[in-house]
Design an enzyme around this catalytic site. Structure first.
Site, PDB file in Angstrom:
ATOM      1  N   TYR A 269      81.649  19.842  89.675  1.00  0.00           N
ATOM      2  CA  TYR A 269      80.471  20.094  88.842  1.00  0.00           C
ATOM      3  C   TYR A 269      80.895  20.064  87.380  1.00  0.00           C
ATOM      4  O   TYR A 269      81.777  20.832  86.975  1.00  0.00           O
ATOM      5  CB  TYR A 269      79.827  21.454  89.172  1.00  0.00           C
TER       6      TYR A 269
ATOM      7  N   ALA B 299      35.342   7.474  83.271  1.00  0.00           N
ATOM      8  CA  ALA B 299      36.305   8.335  83.976  1.00  0.00           C
ATOM      9  C   ALA B 299      35.802   9.765  84.100  1.00  0.00           C
ATOM     10  O   ALA B 299      36.571  10.711  84.117  1.00  0.00           O
ATOM     11  CB  ALA B 299      37.653   8.309  83.260  1.00  0.00           C
TER      12      ALA B 299
ATOM     13  N   ARG C 106      36.630  12.306  96.705  1.00  0.00           N
ATOM     14  CA  ARG C 106      37.269  11.731  97.887  1.00  0.00           C
ATOM     15  C   ARG C 106      38.798  11.826  97.827  1.00  0.00           C
ATOM     16  O   ARG C 106      39.473  11.641  98.834  1.00  0.00           O
ATOM     17  CB  ARG C 106      36.822  10.257  98.059  1.00  0.00           C
TER      18      ARG C 106
HETATM   19  C1  UD1 Z   1      30.902   2.024  91.528  1.00  0.00           C
HETATM   20  C2  UD1 Z   1      29.671   1.115  91.489  1.00  0.00           C
HETATM   21  C3  UD1 Z   1      29.738   0.147  92.658  1.00  0.00           C
HETATM   22  C4  UD1 Z   1      31.032  -0.631  92.609  1.00  0.00           C
HETATM   23  C5  UD1 Z   1      32.257   0.279  92.496  1.00  0.00           C
HETATM   24  C6  UD1 Z   1      33.470  -0.560  92.153  1.00  0.00           C
HETATM   25  C7  UD1 Z   1      27.846   2.414  90.494  1.00  0.00           C
HETATM   26  C8  UD1 Z   1      26.604   3.158  90.750  1.00  0.00           C
HETATM   27  N1  UD1 Z   1      28.459   1.905  91.557  1.00  0.00           N
HETATM   28  O1  UD1 Z   1      30.828   2.752  92.740  1.00  0.00           O
HETATM   29  O2  UD1 Z   1      28.646  -0.747  92.636  1.00  0.00           O
HETATM   30  O3  UD1 Z   1      31.142  -1.453  93.763  1.00  0.00           O
HETATM   31  O4  UD1 Z   1      32.077   1.238  91.433  1.00  0.00           O
HETATM   32  O5  UD1 Z   1      34.646   0.192  92.134  1.00  0.00           O
HETATM   33  O6  UD1 Z   1      28.241   2.261  89.342  1.00  0.00           O
HETATM   34  N2  UD1 Z   1      31.910   7.838  86.661  1.00  0.00           N
HETATM   35  C9  UD1 Z   1      31.513   8.468  85.505  1.00  0.00           C
HETATM   36  N3  UD1 Z   1      30.444   9.299  85.554  1.00  0.00           N
HETATM   37  C10 UD1 Z   1      29.740   9.520  86.677  1.00  0.00           C
HETATM   38  C11 UD1 Z   1      30.146   8.857  87.855  1.00  0.00           C
HETATM   39  C12 UD1 Z   1      31.233   8.014  87.805  1.00  0.00           C
HETATM   40  O7  UD1 Z   1      32.140   8.294  84.447  1.00  0.00           O
HETATM   41  O8  UD1 Z   1      28.785  10.286  86.634  1.00  0.00           O
HETATM   42  C13 UD1 Z   1      33.104   6.979  86.621  1.00  0.00           C
HETATM   43  C14 UD1 Z   1      34.133   7.418  87.627  1.00  0.00           C
HETATM   44  O9  UD1 Z   1      35.031   8.348  87.059  1.00  0.00           O
HETATM   45  C15 UD1 Z   1      34.819   6.110  87.995  1.00  0.00           C
HETATM   46  C16 UD1 Z   1      33.734   5.074  87.798  1.00  0.00           C
HETATM   47  O10 UD1 Z   1      32.754   5.674  86.964  1.00  0.00           O
HETATM   48  O11 UD1 Z   1      35.897   5.802  87.140  1.00  0.00           O
HETATM   49  C17 UD1 Z   1      33.111   4.660  89.112  1.00  0.00           C
HETATM   50  O12 UD1 Z   1      32.583   5.811  89.753  1.00  0.00           O
HETATM   51  P1  UD1 Z   1      32.661   6.028  91.319  1.00  0.00           P
HETATM   52  O13 UD1 Z   1      31.971   7.294  91.648  1.00  0.00           O
HETATM   53  O14 UD1 Z   1      34.030   5.829  91.818  1.00  0.00           O
HETATM   54  O15 UD1 Z   1      31.706   4.829  91.784  1.00  0.00           O
HETATM   55  P2  UD1 Z   1      31.773   4.019  93.114  1.00  0.00           P
HETATM   56  O16 UD1 Z   1      31.089   4.771  94.182  1.00  0.00           O
HETATM   57  O17 UD1 Z   1      33.140   3.557  93.374  1.00  0.00           O
HETATM   58 CA    CA Z   2      35.160   3.988  92.524  1.00  0.00          CA
END
Ligand code: UD1
Ligand code: CA
Length: 471
Positions: free
Chosen positions: A369, A10, A16
């Site tokens: 009231y 998280a 986005r």
């Molecule tokens: C990620 C996956 C993708 C998958 C999708 C499913 C990777 C590289 N990609 O993409 O293959 O289809 O989830 O929902 O893993 N987060 C961190 N640290 C970071 C970046 C992200 O803790 O540096 C956490 C985010 O808070 C989030 C989760 O990891 O809860 C996923 O990150 P997000 O950036 O949403 O990845 P997606 O592009 O959705």
């Molecule tokens: Ca995601």
């Protein structure tokens, strides 16, 4: 039994969402996204639950430590990506931890305990090093794609790194994994940021493991909603609507009549009795509970309120209140925190109440009231009554006994108290307490000035009407 640690990712920025609120604190069905995920994460018999935070860490940490204080918190550094996040989470585990690591995403809120249990089972039965969930989507836009050669899983390619041909793949990575901790640790160390986003991808670990001859497989699940990720507000609302329709279906099967599911919203934290009926436009929030046979709505919002059996509430807003069996509320009333309505009591049309304990069988039928009050049983408050509780500096209470009859258009200037069985006359301003059984009245003598309208408003419609009447 093999050990298990649960990691929740998280730390992402959630760009986005375009929001000042961290993505995982946005709510669906009354809980933040992270609340849904942590509830699931903590329902396994695990050695540790670790959450990785970075962006808006303080806000998320406040939620986590107040609702799930047993959660370990890892802080992600300047190196971005889900791979780096997983690496820092594992660093929170004992260095000799040799069980499995279950990785969940903070932005995948609907994933349930059953599906994860199945994933863990498959992983252990197959003797895998890594196992992940996938699903097939009509529109796989934005997700990592599952690459297969013949039937065999061979790796994950992210949307932004995929070729035209790979973008055609409909099977996507759900972002939910289980890995052997020792092997995972090793491969996380060799991740690079050589990709279009310059991040360490956790998804690359799958490919690295396969290359090293480890067993890794991807398991499609049928119910795509369980693995839906929330990245923007449109997805947030889609997932919220889907969860809501599942909650509604659950209550319908438990014996609740829901007249118009599309306009009814029920938080996961709500409890409903048998034969409750919800009319269109009903919204039930927080720790609300409703007893058997009650009828709520239309157009009613209940928040953190306890409603007894056989209660009727229509077109009203009720917060932090307790309504006993057989009582009626509305239409068009506003019950604020601390309202308690006794059995068979009534709060009628256009009445606002706050911090008011109202006894059994007592009625406040119209346009009033009632703030900071205690009213006994079987009393009747006349139409258009104001409990004047605020002197501009402090709030004061009004106390009214049992079987009291107050006239229409009273003002009770608090602090004041009315004894059992007392009456007050219509139009009274009650500034002094009234003893039991007394009639209180403070009439200003009425004065009629004959002919005033003809004198002062000659030629007006009123004057014309008045002159006709005197003819
Ligand atoms: C990620 C996956 C993708 C998958 C999708 C499913 C990777 C590289 N990609 O993409 O293959 O289809 O989830 O929902 O893993 N987060 C961190 N640290 C970071 C970046 C992200 O803790 O540096 C956490 C985010 O808070 C989030 C989760 O990891 O809860 C996923 O990150 P997000 O950036 O949403 O990845 P997606 O592009 O959705
Ligand atoms: Ca995601």
């Amino acid at each position: 039994m093999r050990k298990l640690a649960v990691v929740v990712l998280a730390a992402g920025e959630g760009t986005r969402m375009k929001s000042n609120t961290p993505k995982v604190l946005h709510e669906i069905a009354g809980l933040p996204l992270i609340g849904h995920v942590l509830a699931t994460a903590h329902s396994f018999d695990s050695d540790a639950v670790v959450i990785v935070l970075r962006h808006q860490k303080q806000q998320i940490e406040t939620y986590v430590s107040s609702f799930y204080p047993r959660t370990l918190i890892a802080t992600q550094d300047d190196i971005p990506g889900t791979g780096r996040a997983a690496q820092l989470a594992i660093a929170e585990l004992p260095s000799d931890f040799d069980g499995d690591v279950l990785v969940l995403s903070g932005d995948v809120p609907l994933l349930d305990v059953n599906s994860i249990s199945e994933l863990i089972e498959i992983h252990r039965e197959f003797g895998n090093t890594g196992t992940l969930l996938s699903t097939v989507l009509e529109n796989p836009q934005g997700y990592g794609r599952i690459m297969r050669s013949r039937e065999n899983f061979v790796g994950i390619i992210e949307q932004k790194d995929a070729s035209e041909e790979q973008l055609e793949i409909n099977e996507i990575n759900a972002g939910v994994y289980i890995f052997d901790a020792i092997v995972l640790r090793k491969h996380l160390e060799s991740l690079t940021v050589n990709n279009s986003q310059n991040e360490k991808y956790l998804t690359d670990v799958a490919g690295l493991m396969l290359t090293a001859g480890e067993r890794v497989s991807a398991h499609p699940i049928q119910d795509k909603w369980l693995v839906a990720g929330v990245n923007d507000r449109a997805q947030l609302q889609e997932v919220a609507a889907e969860l809501n329709s599942r909650i509604i279906r659950g209550w319908q099967l438990a014996g609740v009549s829901i007249k118009e599911p599309a306009s009814t919203w029920i938080d996961v934290t709500v409890q409903l009795g048998k034969d409750v009926t919800l009319f269109p436009g009903t919204r039930l929030h927080g720790k609300t509970s409703i007893g058997q046979g009650s009828q709520i709505g239309p157009d009613t919002t209940l928040t953190d309120s306890k409603i007894g059996e056989g209660v009727l509430i229509s077109r009203s807003q009720v917060e932090g209140s307790i309504i006993a069996a057989g009582a009626t509320v509305g239409p068009f009333s506003y019950l604020r925190a601390g309202t308690e309505l006794g059995a068979d009591g009534k709060i009628g049309a256009f009445v606002e109440t706050k911090n008011a304990q109202i006894g059994a069988g007592t009625k406040i039928p119209h346009l009033s009231y009632v703030g900071d009050a205690e009213i006994g049983e079987g009393s009747n408050i006349g139409a258009g009554t104001i409990f004047a509780n605020y002197d501009g500096v402090n709030k004061h209470r009004t106390k009214i006994g049992n079987q009291v009859r107050t006239g229409s258009g009273n003002v009770f200037v608090a602090p004041v108290s009315i004894g059992d069985g007392a009456y007050t006359a219509a139009g009274s301003t009650i500034r002094r307490s009234v003893e039991s059984g007394a009639l209180a009245l403070n009439p200003t003598p009425q004065k009629n000035i004959a002919g005033w309208v003809l004198d002062q408003r000659p030629g007006s419609k009123a004057a014309l009407a008045a002159s006709k009447d005197t003819e």
